[in-house]
Motif scaffolding. Structure first.
Motif, PDB file in Angstrom:
ATOM      1  N   VAL A  20     -21.038  16.189 -57.759  1.00 12.40           N
ATOM      2  CA  VAL A  20     -22.209  16.737 -58.457  1.00 12.40           C
ATOM      3  C   VAL A  20     -23.475  15.988 -58.040  1.00 12.40           C
ATOM      4  O   VAL A  20     -24.519  16.606 -57.772  1.00 12.40           O
ATOM      5  N   CYS A  21     -23.383  14.670 -57.977  1.00 10.97           N
ATOM      6  CA  CYS A  21     -24.543  13.862 -57.596  1.00 10.97           C
ATOM      7  C   CYS A  21     -24.947  14.114 -56.142  1.00 10.97           C
ATOM      8  O   CYS A  21     -26.142  14.167 -55.806  1.00 10.97           O
ATOM      9  N   MET A  22     -23.942  14.274 -55.271  1.00 11.46           N
ATOM     10  CA  MET A  22     -24.238  14.543 -53.867  1.00 11.46           C
ATOM     11  C   MET A  22     -24.874  15.918 -53.689  1.00 11.46           C
ATOM     12  O   MET A  22     -25.784  16.104 -52.872  1.00 11.46           O
ATOM     13  N   LEU A  23     -24.415  16.905 -54.455  1.00 14.17           N
ATOM     14  CA  LEU A  23     -25.019  18.235 -54.404  1.00 14.17           C
ATOM     15  C   LEU A  23     -26.466  18.206 -54.894  1.00 14.17           C
ATOM     16  O   LEU A  23     -27.351  18.819 -54.285  1.00 14.17           O
ATOM     17  N   ALA A  24     -26.702  17.495 -55.982  1.00 15.22           N
ATOM     18  CA  ALA A  24     -28.066  17.385 -56.510  1.00 15.22           C
ATOM     19  C   ALA A  24     -28.980  16.702 -55.500  1.00 15.22           C
ATOM     20  O   ALA A  24     -30.128  17.126 -55.283  1.00 15.22           O
ATOM     21  N   GLY A  25     -28.465  15.647 -54.858  1.00 11.78           N
ATOM     22  CA  GLY A  25     -29.267  14.934 -53.871  1.00 11.78           C
ATOM     23  C   GLY A  25     -29.559  15.770 -52.639  1.00 11.78           C
ATOM     24  O   GLY A  25     -30.686  15.758 -52.124  1.00 11.78           O
ATOM     25  N   ALA A  26     -28.559  16.512 -52.161  1.00 12.50           N
ATOM     26  CA  ALA A  26     -28.769  17.362 -50.988  1.00 12.50           C
ATOM     27  C   ALA A  26     -29.786  18.456 -51.289  1.00 12.50           C
ATOM     28  O   ALA A  26     -30.646  18.775 -50.456  1.00 12.50           O
ATOM     29  N   GLY A  27     -29.694  19.046 -52.482  1.00  8.56           N
ATOM     30  CA  GLY A  27     -30.685  20.044 -52.873  1.00  8.56           C
ATOM     31  C   GLY A  27     -32.086  19.461 -52.960  1.00  8.56           C
ATOM     32  O   GLY A  27     -33.077  20.111 -52.579  1.00  8.56           O
ATOM     33  N   ALA A  28     -32.185  18.219 -53.447  1.00  7.45           N
ATOM     34  CA  ALA A  28     -33.493  17.558 -53.541  1.00  7.45           C
ATOM     35  C   ALA A  28     -34.076  17.288 -52.150  1.00  7.45           C
ATOM     36  O   ALA A  28     -35.280  17.457 -51.927  1.00  7.45           O
ATOM     37  N   LEU A  29     -33.229  16.850 -51.214  1.00  4.89           N
ATOM     38  CA  LEU A  29     -33.705  16.609 -49.851  1.00  4.89           C
ATOM     39  C   LEU A  29     -34.225  17.891 -49.213  1.00  4.89           C
ATOM     40  O   LEU A  29     -35.239  17.885 -48.500  1.00  4.89           O
ATOM     41  N   LEU A  30     -33.539  18.995 -49.460  1.00  3.53           N
ATOM     42  CA  LEU A  30     -33.989  20.278 -48.927  1.00  3.53           C
ATOM     43  C   LEU A  30     -35.323  20.684 -49.549  1.00  3.53           C
ATOM     44  O   LEU A  30     -36.242  21.135 -48.842  1.00  3.53           O
ATOM     45  N   ALA A  31     -35.445  20.529 -50.856  1.00  2.00           N
ATOM     46  CA  ALA A  31     -36.689  20.890 -51.541  1.00  2.00           C
ATOM     47  C   ALA A  31     -37.849  20.013 -51.081  1.00  2.00           C
ATOM     48  O   ALA A  31     -38.973  20.499 -50.878  1.00  2.00           O
ATOM     49  N   SER A  32     -37.583  18.708 -50.916  1.00  7.74           N
ATOM     50  CA  SER A  32     -38.630  17.782 -50.483  1.00  7.74           C
ATOM     51  C   SER A  32     -39.141  18.141 -49.093  1.00  7.74           C
ATOM     52  O   SER A  32     -40.361  18.149 -48.843  1.00  7.74           O
ATOM     53  N   ALA A  33     -38.206  18.431 -48.172  1.00 11.82           N
ATOM     54  CA  ALA A  33     -38.618  18.809 -46.821  1.00 11.82           C
ATOM     55  C   ALA A  33     -39.399  20.116 -46.838  1.00 11.82           C
ATOM     56  O   ALA A  33     -40.381  20.276 -46.104  1.00 11.82           O
TER      57      ALA A  33
ATOM     58  N   PHE B 175     -41.117  19.512 -38.813  1.00 13.19           N
ATOM     59  CA  PHE B 175     -40.742  19.494 -40.223  1.00 13.19           C
ATOM     60  C   PHE B 175     -39.866  20.703 -40.574  1.00 13.19           C
ATOM     61  O   PHE B 175     -39.025  20.617 -41.477  1.00 13.19           O
ATOM     62  N   ALA B 176     -40.033  21.800 -39.876  1.00 16.61           N
ATOM     63  CA  ALA B 176     -39.164  22.956 -40.087  1.00 16.61           C
ATOM     64  C   ALA B 176     -37.735  22.639 -39.642  1.00 16.61           C
ATOM     65  O   ALA B 176     -36.757  23.017 -40.310  1.00 16.61           O
ATOM     66  N   ILE B 177     -37.579  21.924 -38.522  1.00 20.16           N
ATOM     67  CA  ILE B 177     -36.252  21.533 -38.046  1.00 20.16           C
ATOM     68  C   ILE B 177     -35.604  20.574 -39.041  1.00 20.16           C
ATOM     69  O   ILE B 177     -34.404  20.670 -39.341  1.00 20.16           O
ATOM     70  N   SER B 178     -36.378  19.635 -39.569  1.00 17.94           N
ATOM     71  CA  SER B 178     -35.845  18.705 -40.571  1.00 17.94           C
ATOM     72  C   SER B 178     -35.381  19.452 -41.811  1.00 17.94           C
ATOM     73  O   SER B 178     -34.346  19.110 -42.409  1.00 17.94           O
TER      74      SER B 178
END
Length: 429
Positions: free
Chosen positions: A65-78, A163-166
């Motif tokens: 759950v924590c890893m999913l939340a973090g991955a979603g946050a990284l996507l949103a931040s980028a 930044f699009a690639i990231s």
């Protein structure tokens, strides 16, 4: 499962835009001072706060759950950094957007600590050193490839393309996280909380574990600040921002090779070597940072940065794997996130001390201060090693029932004797 984990490790650090973040924000309308003194500190504070949340959540809610939340946050931040238009520092909405981006990215960064802890759940303890080194090398390889790619693409494409690639890379990370299995959760009861507290107390109370946690905190807080401000130091030394991507690529390539070295050494021999390296590498890296801040020769700054980065990356998997082996518990996330939170606290204090609200140091003097911090850390760790040696000698002289101890402090016998003496002293007190 390991292939999935390694893919996650690779794309987590595949960010061609990373060496050009400061340049991108300045082009968007912020000043360099605003970027470093106003925007970036929000990431540090958010990272610290999220670590406290995720450390407990990983144990009681679940690692996945924590890893999913973090991955979603990284996507949103980028994705937020791709907001169209020219930013204006005078508009509160744009500055607020940057603050939100840093807070969200802090959540994503905190989840990477949970992921590192998750790896120790899915491999045998005997393989901890190899998995730590391989995972770290893959992360650095991703940084190498992405930095080199960014250096090439920036010549023909606008920075927005990087930044699009990231952003696409973070989408792959989120997809990979969906397929990770969940680990066993801790009891959400008073007994479970007491067990978690016991793990932390025993880890801090045992020098054989505490010294590596202390080393990690004292050195990582400086390393994170050094990576944050290194672009400004390059510029102050006469470096061209055009080369940043290639410099980062070479630094991460050398660091990735260095991170693999401990896995190639037999465990017992590595344990003996690591105890001496604990102090020596800290002192040498401190000297490197002082020299980096004191010189104005561009080539020398680059060379010293490469050497400093390699030594840090070589020791990072040694520290984490040693703690995981000696912990005697599976509550890795709780311990590693707690130590990371302590690291962020030290980083925040150090950042505040050298910033405009306190000493207001120039970029060169900041690196000198970082180096002096590491030299002081080496003295502290060395004093701890000597104190442990003195306790062992006292114990051996008083109680001949102990087997002969090796002269080298790195042997497990010395660590066990130190722990026994500490417990004995506590009982007597």
């Amino acid at each position: 499962l390991m292939a999935l984990a390694f893919a996650y490790s690779f794309f987590l650090y595949f960010k061609p835009s990373e060496p050009y973040l400061t340049t991108y924000l300045v082009q968007k309308g912020f000043s360099e001072e605003q970027v470093y003194q106003t925007i970036f500190p929000w990431w540090t504070y958010a990272f610290f706060a999220w670590l406290l949340v995720l450390g407990a959540a990983a144990e009681f809610v679940g690692y996945r759950v924590c890893m999913l939340a973090g991955a979603g946050a990284l996507l949103a931040s980028a994705g937020l950094l791709l907001a169209p238009g020219e930013y204006s520092a005078e508009e509160p909405a744009w500055m607020g957007l940057m603050f939100a981006d840093q807070v969200i990215d802090g959540l994503g960064s905190a989840s990477t600590i949970v992921y590192s802890s998750y790896l120790y759940h899915i491999v045998p303890a005997a393989q901890a050193q190899k998995i730590a080194s391989c995972s770290r090398s893959l992360q650095l390889l991703a940084s190498v490839v992405s930095s080199a790619l960014g250096g090439l693409l920036v010549q023909v494409w606008p920075l927005e393309a990087l930044f699009a690639i990231s952003t696409a890379s973070m989408a792959v990370v989120l997809g990979a996280a969906l397929y990770f299995p969940e680990t066993a959760r801790a009891e959400r009861s008073r007994a479970g909380l007491l067990a978690s507290w016991t793990v932390l107390r025993e880890a801090v109370g045992s020098w054989r574990v505490a010294k590596w946690l202390l080393y990690s905190a004292l050195t990582t807080c400086v390393h994170m600040l050094a990576l944050t401000y290194i672009q400004s130091l390059f510029q102050a030394a006469g470096g061209d921002a055009f080369w940043n991507g290639f410099v980062y690529s070479l630094a991460y390539l050398l660091g990735g090779i260095a991170a693999l070295l401990p896995a190639a050494v037999p465990r017992r021999l590595m344990d003996r070597m690591a105890e001496g390296m604990l102090v020596a590498v800290t002192a040498v890296n401190g000297a490197f940072l002082v020299a980096m801040g004191a010189t104005e020769q561009t080539a020398l700054v680059y060379g010293l940065f490469f050497a400093y980065h390699c030594l840090f990356e070589m020791m990072a998997p040694v520290a984490s794997a040693t703690v995981a082996r000696r912990l005697g518990s599976t509550k890795y996330a709780l311990l590693f996130t707690s130590n990371a939170a302590f690291t962020l606290l030290l980083q925040s204090l150090l950042q505040l001390a050298v910033g405009k609200r306190a000493l207001n140091l120039s970029i060169g003097d900041e690196f000198v201060a970082f180096g002096l911090w590491l030299l002081a850390a080496a003295v502290l760790l060395g004093a701890g090693q000597l104190a442990a040696a003195a306790l062992c000698l006292r114990r051996r002289a008083r109680d001949r029932s102990f087997p002969a101890l090796a002269d080298d402090l790195s042997s497990d016998a010395v660590d066990d004797a130190t722990q026994a003496l500490a417990a004995d002293s506590s009982l007597q007190a």
